[in-house]
Design an enzyme around this catalytic site. Structure first.
Site, PDB file in Angstrom:
ATOM      1  N   ASP A  37     -11.282   2.736   4.296  1.00 28.99           N
ATOM      2  CA  ASP A  37     -11.594   1.270   4.213  1.00 28.99           C
ATOM      3  C   ASP A  37     -12.988   1.031   3.966  1.00 28.99           C
ATOM      4  OD1 ASP A  37      -9.452  -0.569   4.308  1.00 28.99           O
ATOM      5  OD2 ASP A  37      -9.015  -0.295   6.371  1.00 28.99           O
ATOM      6  N   GLN A  87      -4.402  -1.862   9.354  1.00 23.85           N
ATOM      7  CA  GLN A  87      -4.486  -3.316   8.947  1.00 23.85           C
ATOM      8  C   GLN A  87      -5.173  -4.185   9.676  1.00 23.85           C
ATOM      9  OE1 GLN A  87      -3.409  -3.546   5.912  1.00 23.85           O
ATOM     10  NE2 GLN A  87      -3.988  -5.774   5.638  1.00 23.85           N
ATOM     11  N   LYS A 118       0.831  -1.127   0.050  1.00 24.65           N
ATOM     12  CA  LYS A 118       0.068  -0.133  -0.002  1.00 24.65           C
ATOM     13  C   LYS A 118       0.900   1.295   0.040  1.00 24.65           C
ATOM     14  CE  LYS A 118      -3.705  -2.517   2.122  1.00 24.65           C
ATOM     15  NZ  LYS A 118      -4.476  -2.955   3.240  1.00 24.65           N
TER      16      LYS A 118
HETATM   17  N1  GUN Z   1      -7.058  -6.760   5.704  1.00 21.46           N
HETATM   18  C1  GUN Z   1      -7.470  -7.527   4.751  1.00 21.46           C
HETATM   19  N2  GUN Z   1      -8.020  -6.810   3.922  1.00 21.46           N
HETATM   20  C2  GUN Z   1      -8.106  -5.503   4.254  1.00 21.46           C
HETATM   21  C3  GUN Z   1      -8.558  -4.365   3.941  1.00 21.46           C
HETATM   22  O1  GUN Z   1      -9.159  -4.005   2.933  1.00 21.46           O
HETATM   23  N3  GUN Z   1      -8.265  -3.298   4.724  1.00 21.46           N
HETATM   24  C4  GUN Z   1      -7.605  -3.466   6.050  1.00 21.46           C
HETATM   25  N4  GUN Z   1      -7.521  -2.214   6.843  1.00 21.46           N
HETATM   26  N5  GUN Z   1      -7.057  -4.546   6.537  1.00 21.46           N
HETATM   27  C5  GUN Z   1      -7.327  -5.671   5.636  1.00 21.46           C
END
Ligand code: GUN
Length: 297
Positions: free
Chosen positions: A122, A99, A55
């Site tokens: 998110d 995350q 990311k």
């Molecule tokens: N863990 C797996 N997918 C995601 C996501 O889209 N966002 C976040 N913050 N954690 C994740």
């Protein structure tokens, strides 16, 4: 049926990322603003470390400012909440992502609730989940289901009137996928069935799916006899399974690709399908957050 056409998530996400890089450049040139994303990792989960780094790297490629914050696996709720509050008040930061999953001492619900809805790229916060459900586009769309909808769109699949079956009911994928497919919006308007671990006669549902979205987190769960001839198969799973290579593992989806590729009309591979779209849509949301916070939309 001939072998399925592969939906190339790498190519489609590359196109979206290219357009977003141009938009970031325009925002700098014309509006003197730079979108900024904070990525918070609590603990040392190896898969989460990989995702967080991907990311941050994508932010850099697109010209988005990124702030990576790593807290120890023993971090307290108070420490994480203090950091979220700091980021909520930081004008350089338009989007905040913590995350998932965090270590067990962290109450994820409370962390999600503490993120300012304006910065919740998110779309995990109840405010944005509610907006998504009611079709109010002043919030965000959750990155992975948003990515699936974009893959359908870019592959010429209109879900209107089709039977879409979602395997899995998680807050991250299954539930929002259901909400987005059922909306009265162009590209959606599907008849949606959500199946999960308690569903009886699962195969009856999956075999009647025109569009099957697999998000149950079980490696290669969907076998060839579970899908209809000509179905569109979207595989959201990313599972590490043991493999005889130098890494010691390989990634497989929730779909038995080899068994389904001969029967589906379109199918996403793993890796290179839904995965790269999730990050592309995160960048898209961060740009939207920046524009909203600067009264540009
Ligand atoms: N863990 C797996 N997918 C995601 C996501 O889209 N966002 C976040 N913050 N954690 C994740």
């Amino acid at each position: 049926m001939d072998t399925a056409k592969i939906i190339d998530g790498k190519a489609i996400s590359a196109k979206i990322n290219e357009e977003n890089a141009l938009e970031v450049a325009r925002l700098a040139r014309e509006c003197n603003v730079q979108p900024g994303l904070a990525v918070v990792l609590v603990g040392e989960d190896p898969a989460s470390q990989v995702y967080v780094n991907m990311k941050v790297k994508k932010c850099h490629e697109l010209g988005i400012f990124s702030d990576k914050r790593v807290l120890s696996k023993d971090a307290t709720m108070e420490e994480v909440l203090t950091l979220v509050h700091e980021l909520n008040n930081d004008p350089k930061i338009n989007g905040i992502l913590v995350q998932s999953p965090p270590p067990p001492q962290i109450d994820e619900e409370k962390i999600i609730a503490a993120i300012s809805p304006n910065k919740d790229v998110d779309c995990f916060n109840a405010v944005n989940v509610g907006k998504m459900l009611t079709g109010d586009n002043s919030g965000f769309l959750p990155c992975t289901p948003y990515g699936v909808m974009q893959l359908l769109k870019h592959s010429g699949v209109d879900a209107c009137g089709k039977h879409a079956v979602v395997l899995g009911r998680s807050n991250i994928v299954g539930k929002p996928m259901m909400a987005m497919l059922v909306q009265k919006h162009a590209g959606a308007n599907a008849t949606v069935t959500v199946c999960h671990s308690r569903t009886q006669n699962l195969k009856e549902y999956t075999r009647s799916a025109d569009i099957l979205i697999a998000a149950i987190g079980i490696p290669e769960f969907v076998k060839g006899d579970m899908i209809k001839e000509g179905a569109v198969v979207m595989d959201v799973g990313i599972n590490r399974v043991e493999a005889d290579n130098e890494r010691g593992y390989k990634l497989v989806g929730d779909v038995d690709y080899a068994a389904c590729a001969g029967k589906a009309s379109l199918i996403t591979p793993v890796p290179g399908g839904v995965g790269p779209m999730t990050i592309a849509m995160l960048m898209d949301n961060t740009i939207k957050a920046c524009k909203m916070q600067n009264n540009l939309i």
